[in-house]
Design a protein around this motif. Sequence first.
Motif, PDB file in Angstrom:
ATOM      1  N   ALA A  30       0.871  -1.177  -0.138  1.00  0.00           N
ATOM      2  CA  ALA A  30       0.097  -0.034  -0.236  1.00  0.00           C
ATOM      3  C   ALA A  30       0.921   1.092   0.075  1.00  0.00           C
ATOM      4  CB  ALA A  30      -1.049   0.131   1.165  1.00  0.00           C
ATOM      5  N   ASP A  31       1.944   1.166   0.216  1.00  0.00           N
ATOM      6  CA  ASP A  31       3.099   2.394   0.319  1.00  0.00           C
ATOM      7  C   ASP A  31       3.822   2.222  -0.651  1.00  0.00           C
ATOM      8  OD1 ASP A  31       3.144   1.997   3.961  1.00  0.00           O
ATOM      9  OD2 ASP A  31       1.819   3.219   2.812  1.00  0.00           O
ATOM     10  N   SER A  66       0.689   8.897   0.794  1.00  0.00           N
ATOM     11  CA  SER A  66      -0.513   9.798   1.458  1.00  0.00           C
ATOM     12  C   SER A  66      -1.905   9.332   0.902  1.00  0.00           C
ATOM     13  CB  SER A  66      -0.330  11.174   0.951  1.00  0.00           C
ATOM     14  OG  SER A  66      -0.721  10.988  -0.628  1.00  0.00           O
ATOM     15  N   GLN A  67      -2.907   9.239   1.607  1.00  0.00           N
ATOM     16  CA  GLN A  67      -4.183   8.802   1.445  1.00  0.00           C
ATOM     17  C   GLN A  67      -4.597   9.359  -0.061  1.00  0.00           C
ATOM     18  OE1 GLN A  67      -5.571   6.850   3.487  1.00  0.00           O
ATOM     19  NE2 GLN A  67      -7.208   6.347   1.682  1.00  0.00           N
ATOM     20  N   ALA A  68      -4.299  10.347  -0.424  1.00  0.00           N
ATOM     21  CA  ALA A  68      -4.865  10.900  -1.678  1.00  0.00           C
ATOM     22  C   ALA A  68      -4.156  10.033  -2.851  1.00  0.00           C
ATOM     23  CB  ALA A  68      -4.388  12.532  -1.858  1.00  0.00           C
ATOM     24  N   GLN A  90      -2.943   6.976  -2.600  1.00  0.00           N
ATOM     25  CA  GLN A  90      -3.367   5.493  -2.241  1.00  0.00           C
ATOM     26  C   GLN A  90      -4.569   5.393  -3.484  1.00  0.00           C
ATOM     27  OE1 GLN A  90      -1.293   3.393  -0.981  1.00  0.00           O
ATOM     28  NE2 GLN A  90      -0.250   5.157  -0.645  1.00  0.00           N
ATOM     29  N   GLN A  91      -5.704   6.629  -3.440  1.00  0.00           N
ATOM     30  CA  GLN A  91      -6.744   6.348  -4.444  1.00  0.00           C
ATOM     31  C   GLN A  91      -6.398   6.207  -5.774  1.00  0.00           C
ATOM     32  OE1 GLN A  91      -9.744   5.866  -3.196  1.00  0.00           O
ATOM     33  NE2 GLN A  91     -10.407   6.024  -5.598  1.00  0.00           N
ATOM     34  N   ARG A 123      -1.112  17.371  -0.115  1.00  0.00           N
ATOM     35  CA  ARG A 123      -0.733  16.058   0.363  1.00  0.00           C
ATOM     36  C   ARG A 123       0.550  16.325   1.359  1.00  0.00           C
ATOM     37  NH1 ARG A 123       1.817  13.248  -4.076  1.00  0.00           N
ATOM     38  NH2 ARG A 123       1.763  14.962  -5.369  1.00  0.00           N
ATOM     39  N   GLU A 129       1.270  15.161   3.991  1.00  0.00           N
ATOM     40  CA  GLU A 129       1.859  14.193   4.745  1.00  0.00           C
ATOM     41  C   GLU A 129       3.159  13.422   3.837  1.00  0.00           C
ATOM     42  OE1 GLU A 129      -1.142  14.353   3.705  1.00  0.00           O
ATOM     43  OE2 GLU A 129      -2.345  12.373   3.742  1.00  0.00           O
ATOM     44  N   ASP A 130       3.052  13.843   2.600  1.00  0.00           N
ATOM     45  CA  ASP A 130       3.971  13.393   1.712  1.00  0.00           C
ATOM     46  C   ASP A 130       5.336  14.096   1.586  1.00  0.00           C
ATOM     47  OD1 ASP A 130       2.546  11.109   0.705  1.00  0.00           O
ATOM     48  OD2 ASP A 130       1.832  12.026  -1.013  1.00  0.00           O
TER      49      ASP A 130
END
Length: 492
Positions: A144-145, A158-160, A162-163, A328, A330-331
């Motif tokens: 996932a990363d 980042s979650q964004a 991942q989408q 983003r 967190e990135d």
Amino acid sequence: MIKVLVIDDDRDMCLLLKKFLERNNFEVTDFISGKKALSWYEENMPDIVLCDLRLEDMSGLEILQKMKSTNPALPFLIITGYSDVRSAVEIMRHGAYDYITKPLFPDEILVTIKQALANGEDVKHQPAKTTTVRVKENADTAAADIEFMHEDYVVGPSQAFQQILKQVKLVAPTNYSVIIYGETGSGKEAVANEIHRHSKRSKEPFIAIDCGALSKELAASELFGHEKGSFTGALNQKTGSFELANGGTIFLDEVANLSYDIQVSLLRVVQERKMRRVGGTKDIELDVRIIVASNEKLWNATQEGKFREDLYHRFNEFSIEIPPLRDRKEDIMHFASYFLRVTNKELEKNVSGFSPEAVYALNNYVWHGNLRELRNVVKRAVLLSDGNTIELKSLPFEITNYEKINEFIPAQPVRNNNVLEGAAPEGQTVAKHPVKSGNLNLKSASIDAEYETILEALKQVNFNKSKAAKLMKIDRKTLYNKIKEYQLLNNK
């Protein structure tokens, strides 16, 4: 000896670069006028050009376009201040290799020039700005990363994003055409390559073309190739990018920059999967997946008459939008750590990380140039660092003081006729420094007033420190000392 052309309307800057580069065995010619530089360029072919973004008689973009029209492979570097990074990044869409920010540092200049010259040699043997991008997975992270590594940048967890990964995995096995939207420097090419890598065409070529770097005259030849003698200068047969990508994937970055005539030819390729070289008489069958990218919505471009609607519908079988780096947060340090590792290796240094203050400043800055701007900031910080970590003092003034500078910017742009003539370009804002409630300390007020004056002067001349010093009638050394002083004040 390598010939360097330097163009900057600051005589001191020209002299500084000339002396430094000549000491490093370059042959240097310098001009303070863009028009005179172009006149010289027509009869002399330099190996590389260093050009200020803003000149008094013309813009760096105008010079770039004129030079690239005769020599598409010319390495071209933009010299700019941090306030103009967004403009510099945009100019890279038109074929500039990279930008160097003021104040200039010797090691950074040499490294960037060497990289640009090496890239120029590669371009001479490739169609336009064609590259095969290397994409790797980070074995140290979970699935996932996944990290996308594209020569100069990495896209993290980042979650964004991942989408986006989910969308990539969904569309990759198909043959759908894809439109990728995102600001310059946000990682569109890496996403395109990831789609290719997970497709059934992964063992075939991936060809990336920067449409913004294609001159109108040569675009058809670069994309579709040409036959010998088909036009003046066509001394040999040329294989175009579509033919090179046959069986694989072609990525057309900034596709909205293609002229109407090329869009017509491209429509035939998309509809019939056939193409014909310029001057050719035979059709060539194509089996190519097409991925395009744009920093503006193509539908809006069709409504403005800049892009063919039928071509838009052919491309729009699937679309992916990449959020800018500022969305983003967190990135940011994930990317910064990657750039740190790369730069350590490049400069043979051993900087281990970032101080908490530097991390805060990086996370709270608005990255107009996205990953490319972050990369350059980290490269410069590593160069300036004299310890094991990157401290706040190694970051640019505009980043370390971003929050304070932002306090001076009004919500709405101020029209030019409301300020001193030439104080700010149209559409830009002018600094204001309101007196803070309860702040009646005379010494603090004096410091704030001085800070405001220096900031206003810098903004009026687009953060050109030499011009700002002249405007305030002080020498450059005094200005640099003041800037350092305010950086220290900001760090306390």
